[in-house]
Write a protein that holds these residues in place. Structure first.
Motif, PDB file in Angstrom:
ATOM      1  N   VAL A   1       4.700  -8.129  -2.268  1.00  0.00           N
ATOM      2  CA  VAL A   1       4.980  -6.691  -2.194  1.00  0.00           C
ATOM      3  C   VAL A   1       3.747  -5.942  -2.687  1.00  0.00           C
ATOM      4  O   VAL A   1       3.046  -6.410  -3.593  1.00  0.00           O
ATOM      5  CB  VAL A   1       6.217  -6.304  -3.017  1.00  0.00           C
ATOM      6  CG1 VAL A   1       7.469  -6.916  -2.421  1.00  0.00           C
ATOM      7  CG2 VAL A   1       6.068  -6.733  -4.464  1.00  0.00           C
ATOM      8  N   THR A   2       3.475  -4.784  -2.080  1.00  0.00           N
ATOM      9  CA  THR A   2       2.263  -4.037  -2.405  1.00  0.00           C
ATOM     10  C   THR A   2       2.579  -2.594  -2.764  1.00  0.00           C
ATOM     11  O   THR A   2       3.612  -2.047  -2.378  1.00  0.00           O
ATOM     12  CB  THR A   2       1.275  -4.054  -1.220  1.00  0.00           C
ATOM     13  OG1 THR A   2       1.907  -3.443  -0.082  1.00  0.00           O
ATOM     14  CG2 THR A   2       0.871  -5.478  -0.879  1.00  0.00           C
ATOM     15  N   VAL A   3       1.665  -1.985  -3.510  1.00  0.00           N
ATOM     16  CA  VAL A   3       1.696  -0.555  -3.832  1.00  0.00           C
ATOM     17  C   VAL A   3       0.350   0.026  -3.408  1.00  0.00           C
ATOM     18  O   VAL A   3      -0.704  -0.421  -3.888  1.00  0.00           O
ATOM     19  CB  VAL A   3       1.934  -0.307  -5.329  1.00  0.00           C
ATOM     20  CG1 VAL A   3       1.888   1.188  -5.629  1.00  0.00           C
ATOM     21  CG2 VAL A   3       3.273  -0.899  -5.767  1.00  0.00           C
ATOM     22  N   ASP A   4       0.374   0.993  -2.495  1.00  0.00           N
ATOM     23  CA  ASP A   4      -0.872   1.590  -2.003  1.00  0.00           C
ATOM     24  C   ASP A   4      -1.482   2.522  -3.046  1.00  0.00           C
ATOM     25  O   ASP A   4      -0.822   2.955  -4.003  1.00  0.00           O
ATOM     26  CB  ASP A   4      -0.607   2.359  -0.710  1.00  0.00           C
ATOM     27  CG  ASP A   4      -0.241   1.436   0.441  1.00  0.00           C
ATOM     28  OD1 ASP A   4      -0.680   0.276   0.431  1.00  0.00           O
ATOM     29  OD2 ASP A   4       0.494   1.880   1.348  1.00  0.00           O
ATOM     30  N   ASN A   5      -2.759   2.845  -2.841  1.00  0.00           N
ATOM     31  CA  ASN A   5      -3.425   3.797  -3.715  1.00  0.00           C
ATOM     32  C   ASN A   5      -2.768   5.169  -3.605  1.00  0.00           C
ATOM     33  O   ASN A   5      -2.358   5.589  -2.527  1.00  0.00           O
ATOM     34  CB  ASN A   5      -4.914   3.910  -3.347  1.00  0.00           C
ATOM     35  CG  ASN A   5      -5.707   2.710  -3.817  1.00  0.00           C
ATOM     36  OD1 ASN A   5      -5.667   2.349  -4.973  1.00  0.00           O
ATOM     37  ND2 ASN A   5      -6.417   2.077  -2.889  1.00  0.00           N
TER      38      ASN A   5
ATOM     39  N   ALA B   1      -8.627  -1.488  -4.802  1.00  0.00           N
ATOM     40  CA  ALA B   1      -9.069  -0.437  -3.886  1.00  0.00           C
ATOM     41  C   ALA B   1      -8.439  -0.692  -2.523  1.00  0.00           C
ATOM     42  O   ALA B   1      -7.866  -1.754  -2.266  1.00  0.00           O
ATOM     43  CB  ALA B   1     -10.588  -0.429  -3.791  1.00  0.00           C
ATOM     44  N   ALA B   2      -8.533   0.291  -1.648  1.00  0.00           N
ATOM     45  CA  ALA B   2      -8.025   0.109  -0.287  1.00  0.00           C
ATOM     46  C   ALA B   2      -8.804  -1.017   0.393  1.00  0.00           C
ATOM     47  O   ALA B   2     -10.030  -1.112   0.265  1.00  0.00           O
ATOM     48  CB  ALA B   2      -8.146   1.404   0.498  1.00  0.00           C
ATOM     49  N   GLY B   3      -8.082  -1.901   1.100  1.00  0.00           N
ATOM     50  CA  GLY B   3      -8.751  -2.984   1.780  1.00  0.00           C
ATOM     51  C   GLY B   3      -7.813  -4.132   2.101  1.00  0.00           C
ATOM     52  O   GLY B   3      -6.594  -4.041   1.913  1.00  0.00           O
ATOM     53  N   HIS B   4      -8.404  -5.225   2.575  1.00  0.00           N
ATOM     54  CA  HIS B   4      -7.644  -6.417   2.974  1.00  0.00           C
ATOM     55  C   HIS B   4      -7.826  -7.492   1.915  1.00  0.00           C
ATOM     56  O   HIS B   4      -8.941  -7.755   1.455  1.00  0.00           O
ATOM     57  CB  HIS B   4      -8.138  -6.922   4.337  1.00  0.00           C
ATOM     58  CG  HIS B   4      -7.367  -8.080   4.856  1.00  0.00           C
ATOM     59  ND1 HIS B   4      -6.110  -7.956   5.401  1.00  0.00           N
ATOM     60  CD2 HIS B   4      -7.675  -9.419   4.899  1.00  0.00           C
ATOM     61  CE1 HIS B   4      -5.665  -9.148   5.776  1.00  0.00           C
ATOM     62  NE2 HIS B   4      -6.601 -10.051   5.483  1.00  0.00           N
TER      63      HIS B   4
ATOM     64  N   PHE C   1      -2.569  -9.575   2.851  1.00  0.00           N
ATOM     65  CA  PHE C   1      -1.921  -8.268   2.745  1.00  0.00           C
ATOM     66  C   PHE C   1      -2.986  -7.176   2.706  1.00  0.00           C
ATOM     67  O   PHE C   1      -4.172  -7.451   2.474  1.00  0.00           O
ATOM     68  CB  PHE C   1      -1.035  -8.195   1.496  1.00  0.00           C
ATOM     69  CG  PHE C   1      -1.776  -8.380   0.196  1.00  0.00           C
ATOM     70  CD1 PHE C   1      -2.244  -7.280  -0.510  1.00  0.00           C
ATOM     71  CD2 PHE C   1      -2.010  -9.651  -0.317  1.00  0.00           C
ATOM     72  CE1 PHE C   1      -2.923  -7.452  -1.707  1.00  0.00           C
ATOM     73  CE2 PHE C   1      -2.690  -9.831  -1.501  1.00  0.00           C
ATOM     74  CZ  PHE C   1      -3.152  -8.728  -2.205  1.00  0.00           C
ATOM     75  N   ASP C   2      -2.553  -5.945   2.943  1.00  0.00           N
ATOM     76  CA  ASP C   2      -3.460  -4.792   2.948  1.00  0.00           C
ATOM     77  C   ASP C   2      -3.008  -3.759   1.930  1.00  0.00           C
ATOM     78  O   ASP C   2      -1.807  -3.542   1.735  1.00  0.00           O
ATOM     79  CB  ASP C   2      -3.514  -4.152   4.336  1.00  0.00           C
ATOM     80  CG  ASP C   2      -4.155  -5.061   5.373  1.00  0.00           C
ATOM     81  OD1 ASP C   2      -5.359  -5.350   5.227  1.00  0.00           O
ATOM     82  OD2 ASP C   2      -3.446  -5.488   6.303  1.00  0.00           O
ATOM     83  N   ILE C   3      -3.982  -3.124   1.303  1.00  0.00           N
ATOM     84  CA  ILE C   3      -3.754  -1.979   0.414  1.00  0.00           C
ATOM     85  C   ILE C   3      -4.338  -0.750   1.110  1.00  0.00           C
ATOM     86  O   ILE C   3      -5.517  -0.743   1.479  1.00  0.00           O
ATOM     87  CB  ILE C   3      -4.417  -2.170  -0.960  1.00  0.00           C
ATOM     88  CG1 ILE C   3      -3.821  -3.371  -1.676  1.00  0.00           C
ATOM     89  CG2 ILE C   3      -4.263  -0.910  -1.801  1.00  0.00           C
ATOM     90  CD1 ILE C   3      -2.358  -3.224  -2.030  1.00  0.00           C
ATOM     91  N   ALA C   4      -3.497   0.265   1.313  1.00  0.00           N
ATOM     92  CA  ALA C   4      -3.918   1.477   2.019  1.00  0.00           C
ATOM     93  C   ALA C   4      -4.165   2.610   1.038  1.00  0.00           C
ATOM     94  O   ALA C   4      -3.841   2.519  -0.152  1.00  0.00           O
ATOM     95  CB  ALA C   4      -2.859   1.880   3.044  1.00  0.00           C
ATOM     96  N   ALA C   5      -4.745   3.676   1.545  1.00  0.00           N
ATOM     97  CA  ALA C   5      -4.987   4.888   0.758  1.00  0.00           C
ATOM     98  C   ALA C   5      -4.803   6.086   1.667  1.00  0.00           C
ATOM     99  O   ALA C   5      -5.120   6.020   2.864  1.00  0.00           O
ATOM    100  CB  ALA C   5      -6.381   4.878   0.154  1.00  0.00           C
ATOM    101  N   PRO C   6      -4.295   7.208   1.165  1.00  0.00           N
ATOM    102  CA  PRO C   6      -4.152   8.398   2.002  1.00  0.00           C
ATOM    103  C   PRO C   6      -5.520   8.948   2.383  1.00  0.00           C
ATOM    104  O   PRO C   6      -6.527   8.674   1.716  1.00  0.00           O
ATOM    105  CB  PRO C   6      -3.386   9.371   1.085  1.00  0.00           C
ATOM    106  CG  PRO C   6      -3.680   8.913  -0.298  1.00  0.00           C
ATOM    107  CD  PRO C   6      -3.823   7.424  -0.221  1.00  0.00           C
TER     108      PRO C   6
END
Length: 211
Positions: free
Chosen positions: A119-123, A160-163, A181-186
């Motif tokens: 499970v992930t939490v984006d920026n 940080a945002a990325g893979h 998994f990926d972390i996104a940012a607005p």
């Protein structure tokens, strides 16, 4: 004619590797081996140990003389995956006369498909490094390797945002798993402070200007 009272203590069998454990879970492809030990407080008696051969492709090697031990080994495949456990029994018997004593013990082995859910939490904002990720089901004794270099636990923060990717090694069940998994940012916020805005000359036209 005379009568003699006969007493006999029943022989016993240990759990897996001498512990009081009779159930275990393993991943397909992993080699499972454990030992069981027979014993009897009537030390003069000779014990015999056997098993019912209920698990195909498994082996059970018996060694020792008066109080033998057994070594069970099995390497299940993906075709052995199922929700119910595989069960085999081992029986120990003494040579008491006139009535021989025996005990039968069951051992249960569950073969489960390896699973790794992250499970992930984006920026929260563009340019911040406060993303996070965690493995849903963590296991005691497992080791973790995150692609950002962290090896401390089943979760990681400050991303940080990325893979990214994570690898998990479970030595108890013989599983080695990995997941991406990926972390996104607005998107970045554009400030119009101190800008000059000229509206379109007419409604529906696209000739407005921001300077």
């Amino acid at each position: 004619v005379y009568a003699r009272v006969c007493t006999n203590n029943l022989p016993t069998i240990s759990g897996m590797n001498g512990a009081a454990v009779f159930d275990t879970t393993i991943c397909p492809g992993a080699n499972l081996c454990f030992d069981i030990q027979s014993s009897d407080i009537d030390l003069s008696q000779q014990l015999t140990l056997s098993w019912n051969q209920a698990i195909s492709n498994a082996t059970f090697q018996i060694s020792g003389a008066s109080q033998p031990s057994g070594r069970f080994c099995w390497t299940p495949t993906t075709s052995d995956i199922r929700s119910t456990p595989y069960t085999f029994t081992a029986t120990v018997m003494d040579d008491a006369c006139p009535n021989r004593g025996f005990q039968t013990v069951s051992y249960n082995i569950t073969v489960r498909a390896p699973e790794l859910e992250v499970v992930t939490v984006d920026n929260s904002c563009s340019g911040t490094d406060n993303g996070a990720a965690a493995i849903v089901t963590q296991c005691v004794g497992c080791s973790y390797q995150w692609s950002n270099g962290s090896t401390s636990s089943g979760s990681v923060t400050g991303l940080a945002a990325g893979h990214y990717s994570v690898s998990v090694s479970d030595p108890y069940r013989g599983c080695n798993l990995s997941s991406d998994f990926d972390i996104a940012a607005p998107p970045p916020v554009i400030s119009l402070q101190n800008s000059i805005v000229s509206a379109p000359a007419c409604s529906g036209e696209s000739n407005g200007v921001v300077e």
